[in-house]
Design a protein around this motif. Structure first.
Motif, mmCIF file in Angstrom:
data_model
loop_
_atom_site.group_PDB
_atom_site.id
_atom_site.type_symbol
_atom_site.label_atom_id
_atom_site.label_comp_id
_atom_site.label_asym_id
_atom_site.label_seq_id
_atom_site.Cartn_x
_atom_site.Cartn_y
_atom_site.Cartn_z
ATOM 1 N N THR A 312 64.581 31.856 34.785
ATOM 2 C CA THR A 312 63.787 30.365 35.756
ATOM 3 C C THR A 312 62.636 31.073 36.308
ATOM 4 O O THR A 312 61.810 30.254 36.765
ATOM 5 C CB THR A 312 64.649 29.978 36.731
ATOM 6 N N THR A 313 62.320 32.161 36.298
ATOM 7 C CA THR A 313 60.933 32.601 36.935
ATOM 8 C C THR A 313 59.985 32.625 35.826
ATOM 9 O O THR A 313 60.136 33.206 34.788
ATOM 10 C CB THR A 313 61.130 34.289 37.442
ATOM 11 N N VAL A 314 58.745 32.110 36.228
ATOM 12 C CA VAL A 314 57.770 32.016 35.600
ATOM 13 C C VAL A 314 56.770 33.122 36.100
ATOM 14 O O VAL A 314 56.181 33.062 36.940
ATOM 15 C CB VAL A 314 57.009 30.532 35.307
ATOM 16 N N GLU A 315 56.293 33.878 34.990
ATOM 17 C CA GLU A 315 55.496 34.911 35.358
ATOM 18 C C GLU A 315 53.853 34.457 35.451
ATOM 19 O O GLU A 315 53.477 33.861 34.752
ATOM 20 C CB GLU A 315 55.381 36.082 34.188
ATOM 21 N N GLU A 317 50.027 34.494 35.606
ATOM 22 C CA GLU A 317 48.899 34.975 34.850
ATOM 23 C C GLU A 317 47.874 35.635 35.636
ATOM 24 O O GLU A 317 47.822 35.142 36.945
ATOM 25 C CB GLU A 317 48.205 33.795 34.087
ATOM 26 N N THR A 396 55.928 28.340 39.675
ATOM 27 C CA THR A 396 56.353 29.781 39.482
ATOM 28 C C THR A 396 57.794 29.750 38.982
ATOM 29 O O THR A 396 58.378 30.590 38.810
ATOM 30 C CB THR A 396 56.166 30.691 40.920
ATOM 31 N N SER A 397 58.580 28.798 38.895
ATOM 32 C CA SER A 397 59.914 28.493 38.686
ATOM 33 C C SER A 397 59.852 27.287 37.464
ATOM 34 O O SER A 397 59.208 26.546 37.367
ATOM 35 C CB SER A 397 60.672 28.252 39.573
ATOM 36 N N ARG A 398 60.949 27.384 36.653
ATOM 37 C CA ARG A 398 61.183 26.226 35.851
ATOM 38 C C ARG A 398 62.967 26.142 35.673
ATOM 39 O O ARG A 398 63.591 26.966 35.968
ATOM 40 C CB ARG A 398 60.900 26.795 34.382
#
Length: 649
Positions: A312-315, A317, A396-398
């Motif tokens: 669920t964490t989006v890194e 950029e 920052t999450s999905r």
């Protein structure tokens, strides 16, 4: 002298090859270099079937026919041979072969397979055909940990075959389960076959490992389903275990709690903490047992939390504070007299001109109008990046993907059932699995997980696996100098065979390409105007038939270089083709007369078990392999979903 059926079969195939050679040479007006290449290919097959060493046969034939192609020029012949051999030796992928083989021999000699089979046999005691099912599960796990077909078949022949025969199992059923399960090592990672195919076809070994995982599990599942079905339909083939054979002995301290095999373990252990009838049982023992009881739940929670965060964490950029040339950051930040954009209402425009065309400004180079003060319209554009920053920070999450929810729902149901049915007997079986099954699973996940998730290269993961094999052997008190020397010797022997085979293949392929045999085969195949489906069916039938007289190593190094150049024309993914070939080459170990797993099993089987009975038991499992190939072709996502998910192919 009367020949056996297997010899008649082998001689018949060689006769057909020789007839084809004669027809080839007599049916053409002029024998070209391409025809000489096909003649070389045919002679190699005949020589291998006669028993000549594969690697040196390939090198010898390659050098002879290269010398003929160069009209007797020895220098050019040797130059081509040296270049082909050096190209093979410089292949970094092959470094993983000895390390994986060494890991396999260390795990094999750690004596884990005996404990694993016993615990699996007790865990599946109530499943129809439990001994055969436990054999297949044990073979699947051990094949994933070792990848050595001969070792798995031999050890299971010593452990499982006598147990199944004593339980009244049909000899073909028992032999088929052992030989089919042992062959999974050439498909499931870390498979040496996949390393050789990747090196030959130029396909990433990492993606091949990810793609072969689910087809391998599917094939093992089909084997298990067939055994359970036949145990239901034909109980005489696989009779159920008696009550005496399903008894699990409790340790003396557990019996002193007091405890019975059918009693619910968590409540019994909690009562033992405050009970007075177990004065002779140390409290530390009871606490250790309770710790083992809660261990699966704790691991489930830990795995769920960490994996949920991972999916669920989006890194974010990386943002670099560099002002691009030509972008205005506002009048306050622009240095006096610096370069500025001309006024614009949305896009790049030409500066105003009296004639309407692009002209040089009169006199010296000067700033365009608007450099001194930004127009009012430019203010919103300057503030736009700062307004978008909160939105970027918020993303920052999905949501967790569907496959994660489905997987953990199944795992949660399994944990609930584990605790709901945890009697003292099942708890003892769980402890047996904890000492045999879980160490291998940890080793497998550490090696394959590091490869699949891109943490290490296959070579680095193989080194990690070799270290894991050392630690397992030491943990089970099997590590000694004699065991290490034997493992090193067997590793050197196997690695030398594989590497010489690859060198021979490179020399043979170079000679075949020089003679134009590949071009001749391509023209012949393309002249047939095959569709993609027809090409796939034809190629898999050819590989299936080649598996009868040849081993998988010979098929990979000799015939894959012929098929691979045709894949682009028919629009076939080399990764998908490799998975189909890996499934198909299971037949190389199960099809007579060169069914090596049958001879491995015959070497350790009781005298009354005949080779024909073993071959008879292999036939249904060969049919299952064909079914698995069809399923993979109809639903390619079985093999391609994981590589696409991880590597966005």
């Amino acid at each position: 002298m009367k020949l056996r059926k297997e010899l008649w079969f082998g001689f018949s195939i060689m006769a057909m090859v020789l007839v084809a050679i004669a027809w080839l040479l007599l049916g053409v007006e002029t024998v070209t270099h391409g025809h000489q290449g096909l003649l070389m290919l045919s002679l190699v097959v005949v020589a291998i079937m006669l028993g000549f060493p594969t690697a040196f046969t390939l090198m010898g034939m390659g050098m002879i026919f290269t010398w003929l192609a160069y009209d007797g020029n020895t220098t050019r012949t040797l130059d081509l041979m040296v270049q082909a051999a050096y190209k093979s030796m410089a292949n970094d992928v092959l470094i993983a072969v000895p390390l994986f083989v060494f890991m396999g021999y260390l795990v094999e000699r750690a004596n884990l397979i005996e404990k694993l089979f016993k615990s699996m046999h007790l865990a599946m005691a109530r499943v129809p055909g439990s001994l055969a099912v436990a054999t297949l599960v044990t073979c699947t796990i051990f094949a994933t940990a070792t990848g050595i077909v001969g070792a798995v078949v031999t050890l299971m022949g010593l452990l499982a075959l006598p147990a199944m025969l004593r339980a009244g199992y049909s000899t073909p059923m028992a032999a088929g389960a052992i030989t089919a399960g042992g062959c999974l090592g050439i498909l499931l990672p870390p498979s040496v076959l996949l390393i050789l195919y990747g090196a030959t076809a130029g396909v990433s070994v990492v993606q091949l490992y990810a793609g072969a995982f689910f087809p391998g599990l599917m094939l093992a599942g089909l084997y298990i389903g067939y055994v359970i079905l036949m145990a239901k339909l034909k109980p005489k083939w696989a009779p159920p275990l008696s009550a005496a054979e399903r008894v699990v002995e409790l340790p003396p301290l557990t019996r002193a709690l007091p405890a019975e095999t059918h009693q619910y373990a968590p409540s019994g252990l909690l009562n033992a903490l405050k009970g007075q009838r177990n004065a002779g049982v140390p409290t530390g023992y009871v606490l250790r047992q309770l710790g083992l009881v809660v261990l699966p739940g704790l691991l489930f929670v830990l795995l769920a939390v960490t994996s949920y965060r991972a999916v669920t964490t989006v890194e974010a950029e990386a943002v670099y504070d560099i002002q691009p040339i030509g972008f205005d950051s506002g009048p306050a930040e622009r240095p006096e007299g610096g370069l500025a954009e001309p006024p614009s209402q949305g896009g790049l425009q030409e500066p105003p001109s009296a004639e309407g065309g692009l002209q040089e400004p009169p006199g010296a180079l000067s700033e365009p109008p608007g450099a001194e003060a930004a127009p009012p319209e430019a203010a919103p554009q300057a503030s736009a990046p700062s307004a978008a920053e909160p939105a970027a920070a918020a993303a920052t999450s999905r949501p967790a993907p569907t496959w994660w929810w489905v997987g953990f729902a199944v795992l949660a149901i399994s944990i609930v059932l584990f605790y709901a049915l945890l009697s003292f007997a099942r708890f003892e079986i769980f402890k047996m699995l904890l000492g045999s099954f879980f160490p291998l699973v940890v080793l497998i996940l550490a090696v394959l997980g590091s490869i699949v998730f891109g943490l290490t290269t296959p070579t680095e993961a193989a080194a990690l696996g070799a270290l894991g094999g050392f630690l397992l052997a030491a943990a089970y008190k099997r590590l000694n100098m004699g065991m290490v020397k034997e493992s090193v010797y067997l590793t050197a022997k196997t690695s030398a065979m594989v590497c010489w085979l690859f060198v021979g293949s490179a020399i043979f392929s170079a000679a075949f390409a020089l003679l134009g045999g590949q071009e001749l085969i391509e023209k012949w195949v393309l002249s047939m105007n095959l569709t993609k489906f027809e090409f796939m069916v034809l190629s898999q039938i050819v590989i299936f038939l080649l598996g009868w007289p040849l081993e998988w190593t010979e098929i990979i190094v000799i015939f894959m270089p012929i098929f691979i150049p045709l894949l682009d024309h028919f629009g076939v993914d080399p990764l998908f083709f490799g998975l189909l070939v890996a499934l198909n080459l299971q037949t190389a170990f199960l099809s007579p007369p060169v069914a090596m797993s049958a001879f491995y099993l015959k070497g350790v089987a009781p005298p009354h078990v005949t080779l024909n009975q073993i071959f008879l038991g292999m036939i249904p499992f060969m049919g299952i392999q064909i079914l698995a190939i069809v399923l993979l072709y109809i639903w390619p996502e079985i093999g391609l979903w994981l590589p696409q998910l991880l590597y966005a192919r």
